[in-house]
Design an enzyme around this catalytic site. Structure first.
Site, mmCIF file in Angstrom:
data_model
loop_
_atom_site.group_PDB
_atom_site.id
_atom_site.type_symbol
_atom_site.label_atom_id
_atom_site.label_comp_id
_atom_site.label_asym_id
_atom_site.label_seq_id
_atom_site.Cartn_x
_atom_site.Cartn_y
_atom_site.Cartn_z
ATOM 1 C CG HIS A 206 -0.212 0.281 2.509
ATOM 2 N ND1 HIS A 206 0.493 -0.700 3.148
ATOM 3 C CD2 HIS A 206 -0.064 1.400 3.256
ATOM 4 C CE1 HIS A 206 1.031 -0.200 4.242
ATOM 5 N NE2 HIS A 206 0.726 1.070 4.337
HETATM 6 N N1 UDP Z 1 -2.908 -4.891 9.898
HETATM 7 C C1 UDP Z 1 -4.210 -5.237 10.221
HETATM 8 N N2 UDP Z 1 -5.050 -5.636 9.220
HETATM 9 C C2 UDP Z 1 -4.651 -5.724 7.916
HETATM 10 C C3 UDP Z 1 -3.318 -5.368 7.591
HETATM 11 C C4 UDP Z 1 -2.476 -4.941 8.605
HETATM 12 O O1 UDP Z 1 -4.596 -5.191 11.395
HETATM 13 O O2 UDP Z 1 -5.441 -6.096 7.057
HETATM 14 C C5 UDP Z 1 -2.023 -4.409 10.976
HETATM 15 C C6 UDP Z 1 -0.705 -5.122 11.086
HETATM 16 O O3 UDP Z 1 -0.772 -6.184 11.989
HETATM 17 C C7 UDP Z 1 0.231 -4.017 11.583
HETATM 18 C C8 UDP Z 1 -0.374 -2.759 11.034
HETATM 19 O O4 UDP Z 1 -1.714 -3.066 10.675
HETATM 20 O O5 UDP Z 1 0.213 -3.930 12.990
HETATM 21 C C9 UDP Z 1 0.416 -2.294 9.833
HETATM 22 O O6 UDP Z 1 -0.258 -1.273 9.214
HETATM 23 P P1 UDP Z 1 0.161 -0.720 7.780
HETATM 24 O O7 UDP Z 1 0.819 -1.800 7.016
HETATM 25 O O8 UDP Z 1 -1.056 -0.072 7.251
HETATM 26 O O9 UDP Z 1 1.151 0.445 8.144
HETATM 27 P P2 UDP Z 1 2.729 0.550 8.240
HETATM 28 O O10 UDP Z 1 3.174 -0.395 9.299
HETATM 29 O O11 UDP Z 1 3.294 0.252 6.916
HETATM 30 O O12 UDP Z 1 2.924 1.981 8.646
#
Ligand code: UDP
Length: 366
Positions: A206
């Site tokens: 994403h």
């Molecule tokens: N996550 C979730 N549901 C999903 C995908 C990710 O709960 O369908 C959780 C995952 O366990 C992690 C967090 O969301 O804790 C990651 O979010 P994201 O990938 O959006 O953000 P980033 O970490 O890249 O900032």
């Protein structure tokens, strides 16, 4: 008002949950603010509910989505809200991570004379195409207290001569997995039953620099199509929008080897991760969660850089870029390799929130 906690996106809610719970456990009063950067139920509200967090005292609904307008709107709304909770003693605003609204919150706190505590300070990808990199750099330079998850992140901060005080605490994402582990186990059977495949690669994708670029997105679809193992793919709303805009959604929906899912709740998502063979992702948080001793999965990072080199150094993650030929070759290799992953996470021991709250209270003289 001596502690203010601001959250707004899925990862911020998850990673601040252990801090919020620790403040509650110690009966520390705090003002809880939801920025509304993610507002839809499945990206935000569900996490507040699932993780047992209090109802925010203030919840904004940001109308703007362009970065500068969104930040401006956030600053105006936050300043007004904080005016209604006037400080009569030293106050700390705790913010987490690297989104636009967190930068806006940090700048507002600075201008209002509040101290800023940055949870997950010092991460650097040194990739200036990423909005997250702009934000985390600027937030670190206006923070009084920098909660660096690891020694690597502390070193990044020292190299940049930040002004604030640095504490190495571990990452609260590890605390969160510990804290909610029973809930993850409780949903596991149900989650696995809905899957069409016994063995699968768990994919998330994403980041703006990936999905906003039609070429990268098309290459990503080639990876899905060519994968030697079936794929389970919870689709982020931004990615769904881009797949539709670039006319790729129909093709992805027709792929037999790919099971598309809506964004998952936190427990459901970690249950999916616990049961997969390999994680392929451009997410930051997943690179950390995969190192938790009760998850322990290899991760292929679909980016050209990572701000989490600790996972690479410990053998959990490989940064493989987005070229489909390379990604598929790396995936084959990972599926064949029988290398045992370490039993300890480089991102901490699950006590980060305790250390963060200890430091905040000691500096506030409470
Ligand atoms: N996550 C979730 N549901 C999903 C995908 C990710 O709960 O369908 C959780 C995952 O366990 C992690 C967090 O969301 O804790 C990651 O979010 P994201 O990938 O959006 O953000 P980033 O970490 O890249 O900032």
């Amino acid at each position: 008002m001596s502690v203010i906690v601001v959250v707004g996106t899925r990862p911020e809610i998850i990673k601040m949950a252990p801090v919020v719970r620790e403040l509650e456990r110690r009966n520390v009063g705090f003002v809880f603010i939801h920025s509304g950067q993610h507002f839809d139920y499945e990206m935000s509200q569900v996490f507040l509910e699932e993780l047992g967090l209090p109802r925010p005292h203030e919840s904004f609904r940001l109308k703007n989505s362009n970065p500068a307008s969104q930040m401006g709107e956030m600053m105006i709304k936050l300043e007004k809200a904080l005016g209604e909770h006037r400080a009569d003693k030293p106050s700390v605003m705790l913010i987490q991570g690297d989104t636009n609204t967190m930068l806006a919150a940090g700048l507002t706190a600075l201008k209002l004379g509040l101290r800023v505590g940055h949870v997950e300070a010092g991460l650097r990808s040194y990739d200036w195409r990423m909005p997250e990199e702009h934000n985390r750099r600027m937030i670190d330079h206006v923070s009084h207290y920098l909660f660096a998850p690891t020694e690597v992140s502390k070193r990044n901060l020292l190299e940049e001569h930040v002004w604030g005080e640095i504490f190495v605490t571990g990452n609260t994402v590890i605390d969160a997995v510990d804290m909610y582990f029973d809930r993850i186990e409780a949903v596991e059977e149900k989650v696995v039953q809905q899957l069409r495949f016994d063995e699968y690669v768990l994919v998330t994708f994403h980041r703006a620099e990936n999905v906003d670029d039609p070429k990268v997105l098309r290459d990503f679809v080639r990876v899905l199509r060519g994968s030697p193992m079936p794929i389970v793919f919870p689709v982020h709303p931004r990615t769904r929008r881009r797949l539709q805009e670039y006319g790729l959604m129909g093709e992805v929906e027709r792929l037999d080897n790919v099971q598309l899912l809506p964004p998952q709740g936190y427990f459901e998502f970690l249950a999916l991760m616990r049961n997969c063979r390999v994680v392929m992702t451009d997410s930051g948080g997943l690179q950390e969660e995969a190192t938790h001793p009760r998850i322990r999965k290899p991760v292929l990072v679909l980016r050209n850089s990572t701000e989490r080199p600790e996972a690479v150094m410990q053998g959990f993650a490989r940064v493989v870029g987005v070229n489909p030929v390379v990604v598929l070759a790396e995936l084959e290799k990972t599926l064949k390799s029988g290398v045992e992953l370490p039993g300890v996470s480089p991102f901490g021991d699950g006590r980060a929130a305790v250390r963060i709250v200890d430091s905040v209270l000691s500096r506030l003289g409470t």
